[in-house]
Design an enzyme around this catalytic site. Structure first.
Site, mmCIF file in Angstrom:
data_model
loop_
_atom_site.group_PDB
_atom_site.id
_atom_site.type_symbol
_atom_site.label_atom_id
_atom_site.label_comp_id
_atom_site.label_asym_id
_atom_site.label_seq_id
_atom_site.Cartn_x
_atom_site.Cartn_y
_atom_site.Cartn_z
ATOM 1 N N LEU A 119 0.872 -1.171 0.000
ATOM 2 C CA LEU A 119 0.000 0.000 0.000
ATOM 3 C C LEU A 119 0.911 1.224 0.000
ATOM 4 O O LEU A 119 1.970 1.208 0.637
ATOM 5 C CB LEU A 119 -0.886 0.038 1.250
ATOM 6 C CG LEU A 119 -2.042 -0.957 1.375
ATOM 7 C CD1 LEU A 119 -2.772 -0.730 2.701
ATOM 8 C CD2 LEU A 119 -3.018 -0.829 0.216
ATOM 9 N N ASP A 120 0.497 2.270 -0.691
ATOM 10 C CA ASP A 120 1.269 3.507 -0.653
ATOM 11 C C ASP A 120 1.353 4.018 0.787
ATOM 12 O O ASP A 120 0.469 3.759 1.609
ATOM 13 C CB ASP A 120 0.620 4.579 -1.529
ATOM 14 C CG ASP A 120 0.619 4.212 -2.998
ATOM 15 O OD1 ASP A 120 1.451 3.374 -3.397
ATOM 16 O OD2 ASP A 120 -0.228 4.747 -3.739
ATOM 17 N N ARG A 121 2.406 4.749 1.056
ATOM 18 C CA ARG A 121 2.640 5.236 2.418
ATOM 19 C C ARG A 121 1.449 6.007 2.977
ATOM 20 O O ARG A 121 1.071 5.857 4.130
ATOM 21 C CB ARG A 121 3.891 6.121 2.422
ATOM 22 C CG ARG A 121 4.306 6.612 3.792
ATOM 23 C CD ARG A 121 5.635 7.326 3.725
ATOM 24 N NE ARG A 121 6.078 7.750 5.036
ATOM 25 C CZ ARG A 121 7.250 8.285 5.281
ATOM 26 N NH1 ARG A 121 8.120 8.452 4.299
ATOM 27 N NH2 ARG A 121 7.584 8.649 6.501
ATOM 28 N N THR A 147 -1.679 5.775 2.034
ATOM 29 C CA THR A 147 -2.935 5.024 1.963
ATOM 30 C C THR A 147 -3.088 4.199 3.233
ATOM 31 O O THR A 147 -2.143 3.553 3.675
ATOM 32 C CB THR A 147 -2.941 4.087 0.749
ATOM 33 O OG1 THR A 147 -2.735 4.859 -0.441
ATOM 34 C CG2 THR A 147 -4.265 3.339 0.627
ATOM 35 N N ARG A 180 -5.063 6.276 -8.024
ATOM 36 C CA ARG A 180 -4.674 7.690 -8.000
ATOM 37 C C ARG A 180 -4.551 8.268 -9.413
ATOM 38 O O ARG A 180 -5.031 9.379 -9.694
ATOM 39 C CB ARG A 180 -3.354 7.847 -7.238
ATOM 40 C CG ARG A 180 -3.449 7.381 -5.793
ATOM 41 C CD ARG A 180 -2.090 7.218 -5.137
ATOM 42 N NE ARG A 180 -1.414 8.501 -4.943
ATOM 43 C CZ ARG A 180 -0.219 8.613 -4.365
ATOM 44 N NH1 ARG A 180 0.425 7.538 -3.949
ATOM 45 N NH2 ARG A 180 0.327 9.807 -4.211
#
EC number: 5.4.99.-
Length: 314
Positions: A137-139, A141, A239
């Site tokens: 997961l993106d930081r 998110t 995104r």
């Protein structure tokens, strides 16, 4: 500072956790600090033995195999202090751990980050012999993150992900009006690096196929709350797809509206409004259906409630 430690001959008995993997990958993970070139040299020279016999790098370990390692020189680097991490557990058994990752925490160290969720989990669970990230997961998110506790579970989960089996649903708040109630966005995505070395993604004709299904949940004068269902799992997919549709995610510092983000921060939204809230898939070992969810974080709920109170709903 780097110190050199010389090891003596050691023996390792393969258990279920390590069974099935190639001997070269097993040694690379076991001999941290030893260059890969040296690992392959001791394999080629026959200094590594399995059940007293020579093997090549492609040999796959079996339960009960006895691996003999020759003396090796290991570079010991001064380790950064990793604090133990305790995250909300959504599901756990002997094979799988699913946590609710908070925003602002990287999933692993690297790219200027000393440590992430996986290093903190390993520090908090020293008795765990195997903990590996299943996906990322993106930081910024938040939400559901899977960690394998057995290699057999990791292999099966990666196979599921390659075949787009897990059903992953996200909540996202877009800046602007989403064009219709439900839309399949199929725009190919290409990864590239900025001159500063920052990873970016853009829509590009020769990029990887990417498919997201967006469903509108609430409309406001200047925002749209959507559910994003991933049909593929590309880097930054939601995104970039939302940016391409003219409805970038509120608070997104990489693909969003930067002047709007500053105003949002003053209003109380100090992070990207993207949350991995739902996950459905068969259990990697038993095939039992799993239906997991993580509630919207308090800070995102507060911002939504402020919109409902003060912003006109459409």
């Amino acid at each position: 500072m780097t110190n050199i430690r010389k090891e003596s001959v050691t023996f390792h008995t393969v258990d279920e956790t390590d069974a099935g993997q190639r001997i070269d990958n097993f040694l690379i993970r076991l001999l941290k600090g030893v260059p890969k070139s040296h690992v392959y040299r001791i394999l080629r020279s026959g200094e590594v033995r399995v059940n007293k016999g020579r093997v090549d790098a492609a040999y796959r370990l079996e339960p009960g195999d006895e691996v003999r390692l020759p003396p090796v020189r290991i570079a010991e680097r001064e380790e950064k202090v990793v604090p133990p991490g305790h995250f909300p557990v959504v599901y756990e058994d002997e094979a799988l751990l699913v946590i609710d990752k908070p925003a602002g925490v990287a999933v692993h160290g690297g790219s200027g980050v000393s440590f992430g969720v996986i290093e903190q989990l390993r520090r908090a669970r020293p008795e765990a012999r195997y903990l590996e990230l299943v996906h990322r997961l993106d930081r910024e998110t938040s939400g559901l993150l899977m960690v394998a506790k057995k290699r057999s579970a990791l292999v099966r989960l990666h196979e599921m992900i390659r075949n787009d089996v897990p059903e992953k649903r996200y909540a996202a708040l877009g800046l602007g009006a989403w064009p219709e109630g439900r839309r399949h966005v199929k725009l190919p995505l290409h990864k590239w690096n900025t001159p500063e070395g920052e990873k970016r993604v853009r829509v590009q004709e020769d990029g990887q196929y990417a498919h997201t299904v967006f469903t509108v949940e609430e409309r406001f004068a200047d925002f749209t709350l959507v559910e994003a269902l991933l049909r593929t799992g590309r880097t930054h997919q939601i995104r970039v797809h939302m940016q391409a549709m003219g409805c970038p995610i509120a608070g997104d510092e990489r693909y969003g509206d930067f002047s709007a983000n500053r105003e949002l921060a003053r209003q109380g939204l100090k992070r990207m409004f993207l949350h991995a809230r739902s996950l459905k898939l068969p259990h990697p070992l038993s095939d039992e259906p799993l239906d997991l969810s993580a509630p919207l974080p308090a800070e995102l709920n507060r911002y939504l409630e402020s919109l409902r109170r003060h912003a006109p709903q459409l």
